[in-house]
Design a protein around this motif. Sequence first.
Motif, PDB file in Angstrom:
ATOM      1  N   HIS A 196      61.244  27.543 -11.419  1.00 14.48           N
ATOM      2  CA  HIS A 196      61.188  27.497  -9.960  1.00 14.48           C
ATOM      3  C   HIS A 196      61.933  28.712  -9.410  1.00 14.48           C
ATOM      4  CE1 HIS A 196      59.802  23.305 -10.226  1.00 14.48           C
ATOM      5  NE2 HIS A 196      60.770  23.131 -11.116  1.00 14.48           N
ATOM      6  N   ALA A 197      61.206  29.624  -8.781  1.00 13.89           N
ATOM      7  CA  ALA A 197      61.799  30.806  -8.170  1.00 13.89           C
ATOM      8  C   ALA A 197      61.780  30.639  -6.657  1.00 13.89           C
ATOM      9  CB  ALA A 197      61.036  32.062  -8.581  1.00 13.89           C
ATOM     10  N   ILE A 198      62.946  30.756  -6.030  1.00 15.82           N
ATOM     11  CA  ILE A 198      63.105  30.467  -4.614  1.00 15.82           C
ATOM     12  C   ILE A 198      63.467  31.741  -3.860  1.00 15.82           C
ATOM     13  CG2 ILE A 198      64.624  29.318  -2.949  1.00 15.82           C
ATOM     14  CD1 ILE A 198      64.879  27.042  -5.009  1.00 15.82           C
ATOM     15  N   ASN A 199      62.712  32.047  -2.821  1.00 15.17           N
ATOM     16  CA  ASN A 199      63.061  33.134  -1.919  1.00 15.17           C
ATOM     17  C   ASN A 199      64.021  32.561  -0.887  1.00 15.17           C
ATOM     18  OD1 ASN A 199      63.234  35.149   0.034  1.00 15.17           O
ATOM     19  ND2 ASN A 199      61.075  35.702  -0.095  1.00 15.17           N
ATOM     20  N   TYR A 200      65.304  32.894  -1.036  1.00 14.47           N
ATOM     21  CA  TYR A 200      66.321  32.284  -0.174  1.00 14.47           C
ATOM     22  C   TYR A 200      66.217  32.752   1.283  1.00 14.47           C
ATOM     23  CZ  TYR A 200      68.974  36.660  -0.608  1.00 14.47           C
ATOM     24  OH  TYR A 200      69.375  37.975  -0.580  1.00 14.47           O
ATOM     25  N   LYS A 201      65.411  33.790   1.535  1.00 15.02           N
ATOM     26  CA  LYS A 201      65.239  34.261   2.902  1.00 15.02           C
ATOM     27  C   LYS A 201      64.156  33.484   3.644  1.00 15.02           C
ATOM     28  CE  LYS A 201      66.796  38.968   1.920  1.00 15.02           C
ATOM     29  NZ  LYS A 201      66.449  40.419   1.953  1.00 15.02           N
ATOM     30  N   HIS A 202      63.452  32.624   2.924  1.00 15.43           N
ATOM     31  CA  HIS A 202      62.371  31.837   3.525  1.00 15.43           C
ATOM     32  C   HIS A 202      62.762  30.361   3.539  1.00 15.43           C
ATOM     33  CE1 HIS A 202      59.059  35.007   2.470  1.00 15.43           C
ATOM     34  NE2 HIS A 202      59.911  35.424   3.379  1.00 15.43           N
ATOM     35  N   GLY A 203      63.075  29.825   4.689  1.00 17.96           N
ATOM     36  CA  GLY A 203      63.345  28.392   4.776  1.00 17.96           C
ATOM     37  C   GLY A 203      64.776  28.019   4.426  1.00 17.96           C
ATOM     38  N   ASN A 204      65.007  26.736   4.418  1.00 19.24           N
ATOM     39  CA  ASN A 204      66.329  26.169   4.168  1.00 19.24           C
ATOM     40  C   ASN A 204      66.629  26.179   2.671  1.00 19.24           C
ATOM     41  OD1 ASN A 204      68.051  23.621   3.460  1.00 19.24           O
ATOM     42  ND2 ASN A 204      68.523  24.094   5.610  1.00 19.24           N
ATOM     43  N   LEU A 205      67.723  26.834   2.280  1.00 22.19           N
ATOM     44  CA  LEU A 205      68.043  26.971   0.858  1.00 22.19           C
ATOM     45  C   LEU A 205      68.308  25.616   0.219  1.00 22.19           C
ATOM     46  CD1 LEU A 205      68.605  28.824  -1.579  1.00 22.19           C
ATOM     47  CD2 LEU A 205      70.990  28.931  -0.816  1.00 22.19           C
ATOM     48  N   LEU A 206      69.073  24.768   0.880  1.00 21.30           N
ATOM     49  CA  LEU A 206      69.375  23.447   0.317  1.00 21.30           C
ATOM     50  C   LEU A 206      68.088  22.658   0.076  1.00 21.30           C
ATOM     51  CD1 LEU A 206      71.308  21.179  -0.504  1.00 21.30           C
ATOM     52  CD2 LEU A 206      71.494  20.576   1.928  1.00 21.30           C
ATOM     53  N   ASP A 207      67.207  22.649   1.033  1.00 21.68           N
ATOM     54  CA  ASP A 207      65.959  21.908   0.877  1.00 21.68           C
ATOM     55  C   ASP A 207      65.122  22.476  -0.270  1.00 21.68           C
ATOM     56  OD1 ASP A 207      66.669  20.289   2.972  1.00 21.68           O
ATOM     57  OD2 ASP A 207      65.407  21.323   4.450  1.00 21.68           O
ATOM     58  N   GLN A 208      65.090  23.784  -0.396  1.00 23.66           N
ATOM     59  CA  GLN A 208      64.280  24.406  -1.443  1.00 23.66           C
ATOM     60  C   GLN A 208      64.825  24.095  -2.836  1.00 23.66           C
ATOM     61  OE1 GLN A 208      62.340  28.409  -0.713  1.00 23.66           O
ATOM     62  NE2 GLN A 208      64.092  28.592   0.673  1.00 23.66           N
ATOM     63  N   VAL A 209      66.132  24.161  -2.994  1.00 20.60           N
ATOM     64  CA  VAL A 209      66.712  23.880  -4.316  1.00 20.60           C
ATOM     65  C   VAL A 209      66.597  22.390  -4.631  1.00 20.60           C
ATOM     66  CG1 VAL A 209      68.761  24.040  -5.780  1.00 20.60           C
ATOM     67  CG2 VAL A 209      68.276  25.848  -4.123  1.00 20.60           C
ATOM     68  N   ARG A 210      66.799  21.552  -3.626  1.00 19.73           N
ATOM     69  CA  ARG A 210      66.660  20.109  -3.853  1.00 19.73           C
ATOM     70  C   ARG A 210      65.239  19.758  -4.264  1.00 19.73           C
ATOM     71  NH1 ARG A 210      68.582  17.982   0.799  1.00 19.73           N
ATOM     72  NH2 ARG A 210      70.555  17.189   0.004  1.00 19.73           N
ATOM     73  N   SER A 211      64.264  20.402  -3.654  1.00 15.60           N
ATOM     74  CA  SER A 211      62.868  20.153  -4.014  1.00 15.60           C
ATOM     75  C   SER A 211      62.584  20.588  -5.452  1.00 15.60           C
ATOM     76  CB  SER A 211      61.939  20.897  -3.052  1.00 15.60           C
ATOM     77  OG  SER A 211      60.592  20.743  -3.413  1.00 15.60           O
ATOM     78  N   ALA A 212      63.191  21.706  -5.861  1.00 17.09           N
ATOM     79  CA  ALA A 212      62.975  22.203  -7.223  1.00 17.09           C
ATOM     80  C   ALA A 212      63.739  21.385  -8.254  1.00 17.09           C
ATOM     81  CB  ALA A 212      63.401  23.664  -7.313  1.00 17.09           C
ATOM     82  N   ALA A 213      64.871  20.812  -7.849  1.00 18.76           N
ATOM     83  CA  ALA A 213      65.713  20.051  -8.782  1.00 18.76           C
ATOM     84  C   ALA A 213      66.073  18.711  -8.149  1.00 18.76           C
ATOM     85  CB  ALA A 213      66.977  20.841  -9.127  1.00 18.76           C
ATOM     86  N   PRO A 214      65.100  17.793  -8.029  1.00 16.13           N
ATOM     87  CA  PRO A 214      65.345  16.524  -7.316  1.00 16.13           C
ATOM     88  C   PRO A 214      66.400  15.648  -7.975  1.00 16.13           C
ATOM     89  CG  PRO A 214      63.221  16.496  -8.457  1.00 16.13           C
ATOM     90  CD  PRO A 214      63.718  17.904  -8.516  1.00 16.13           C
ATOM     91  N   LYS A 215      66.650  15.832  -9.272  1.00 16.19           N
ATOM     92  CA  LYS A 215      67.674  15.043  -9.955  1.00 16.19           C
ATOM     93  C   LYS A 215      69.018  15.760  -9.995  1.00 16.19           C
ATOM     94  CE  LYS A 215      64.383  12.561 -12.892  1.00 16.19           C
ATOM     95  NZ  LYS A 215      63.989  12.218 -14.291  1.00 16.19           N
ATOM     96  N   GLY A 216      69.102  16.911  -9.357  1.00 15.61           N
ATOM     97  CA  GLY A 216      70.359  17.649  -9.313  1.00 15.61           C
ATOM     98  C   GLY A 216      70.429  18.727 -10.379  1.00 15.61           C
ATOM     99  N   ILE A 217      71.532  19.464 -10.383  1.00 18.76           N
ATOM    100  CA  ILE A 217      71.710  20.559 -11.338  1.00 18.76           C
ATOM    101  C   ILE A 217      72.914  20.279 -12.237  1.00 18.76           C
ATOM    102  CG2 ILE A 217      70.653  22.255  -9.792  1.00 18.76           C
ATOM    103  CD1 ILE A 217      73.457  23.258  -9.131  1.00 18.76           C
ATOM    104  N   ASP A 218      72.835  20.772 -13.446  1.00 22.23           N
ATOM    105  CA  ASP A 218      73.897  20.574 -14.432  1.00 22.23           C
ATOM    106  C   ASP A 218      74.762  21.817 -14.617  1.00 22.23           C
ATOM    107  OD1 ASP A 218      73.023  17.841 -15.606  1.00 22.23           O
ATOM    108  OD2 ASP A 218      71.200  19.050 -15.679  1.00 22.23           O
ATOM    109  N   VAL A 219      74.160  22.981 -14.399  1.00 24.48           N
ATOM    110  CA  VAL A 219      74.880  24.245 -14.523  1.00 24.48           C
ATOM    111  C   VAL A 219      74.487  25.128 -13.346  1.00 24.48           C
ATOM    112  CG1 VAL A 219      75.294  26.312 -15.933  1.00 24.48           C
ATOM    113  CG2 VAL A 219      74.862  24.101 -17.047  1.00 24.48           C
ATOM    114  N   TYR A 220      75.496  25.744 -12.725  1.00 21.98           N
ATOM    115  CA  TYR A 220      75.237  26.734 -11.691  1.00 21.98           C
ATOM    116  C   TYR A 220      75.873  28.051 -12.114  1.00 21.98           C
ATOM    117  CZ  TYR A 220      75.618  29.360  -7.314  1.00 21.98           C
ATOM    118  OH  TYR A 220      75.557  30.347  -6.356  1.00 21.98           O
ATOM    119  N   PHE A 221      75.092  29.125 -12.141  1.00 25.65           N
ATOM    120  CA  PHE A 221      75.625  30.453 -12.456  1.00 25.65           C
ATOM    121  C   PHE A 221      75.623  31.246 -11.156  1.00 25.65           C
ATOM    122  CE2 PHE A 221      76.215  34.618 -14.069  1.00 25.65           C
ATOM    123  CZ  PHE A 221      76.764  34.496 -15.345  1.00 25.65           C
TER     124      PHE A 221
END
Length: 334
Positions: A196-221
Amino acid sequence: MKSREIRLKSRPVGMTKTTDFETAEVDLGAPAAGQVLVRNRWMSVDPYMRGRMYDRPSYVPPFQIGEALQGGAIGEVVESADGGFAPGDLVSSMLGWREDFIAPASALEKLPVSLGSGGVPPQAYLGVMGMPGLTAYAGLLEIGQPKPGETVFVSGGAGAVGSLVAQIAKLKGCTVVASAGSDAKCEWLKSAGVDHAINYKHGNLLDQVRSAAPKGIDVYFDNVGGEHLEVAIELARTNARLVECGMIGSYNAAEPTPGPRNMIMIVGKSLTLRGFIVFNFAHLRPQFLTDMGGWLAAGQIRVEETVMDGLDKAPDAFLALFSGGNTGKMLVKL
């Protein structure tokens, strides 16, 4: 002989400007005993250099006004007064931002390649096989400790470090979400295997990442900080690991930037948030070179470079790091 070098003319306030740099010509003599004359072929510009433009203590000394800047470089030996080096040898050093230089042999490392040979190109030792590669490798594997089936979120995913983090995470069996600042960069990330590649300049970042990872994330770099870090904390699963490599979004800030508003969630979620610098993991370099060399040979890692030509373009190349002007490693070819 004469050489040119780029010096720090003034300490930037806020966003760095080309007027903060100046070009100077210097005279070079012959190398004395134990010294080597090198002609640089490639030089690196990296976001961490912005921190060295402040006059404050850090893990590396600040650049000095009126002195040549420093940074990773690949050069060719022209003349040697040391038995360990011969004309034609390729060497790496931290003496970038200049065309030619004389240095003690101890300041140089001979590369396992020659100009015109096959295999890994020399400039790879400034990127995938160099400091950015080791940063990605060590930060993800030692601090992030990704496990098969986990979800890894990478900010600045199309940069020199982020693009390698994303691909190593895929090799480790993870689902990867990566952010970038353009559709073209997102398309490149998808071609490199990112889920899942997200253009952070388009739309709400939180909503986009949540949509890509509905169960949450385990590692953030983290390469960006700011809103990206706040989103990562919001979506982190219990016991997630947050790898703090860089916060380029704040490097040119004239005033301290506010921290994430949801820091309290670190407690309830039992999160691990750890910053690091690549020097912390220098002992991993031999294993890193073996692993990364193997992945490259097998075609499991894709490498992208953005190249500007000529020493005069070095300031422009550096500034482009902060405006999204690079995909993969930013290099200057001399």
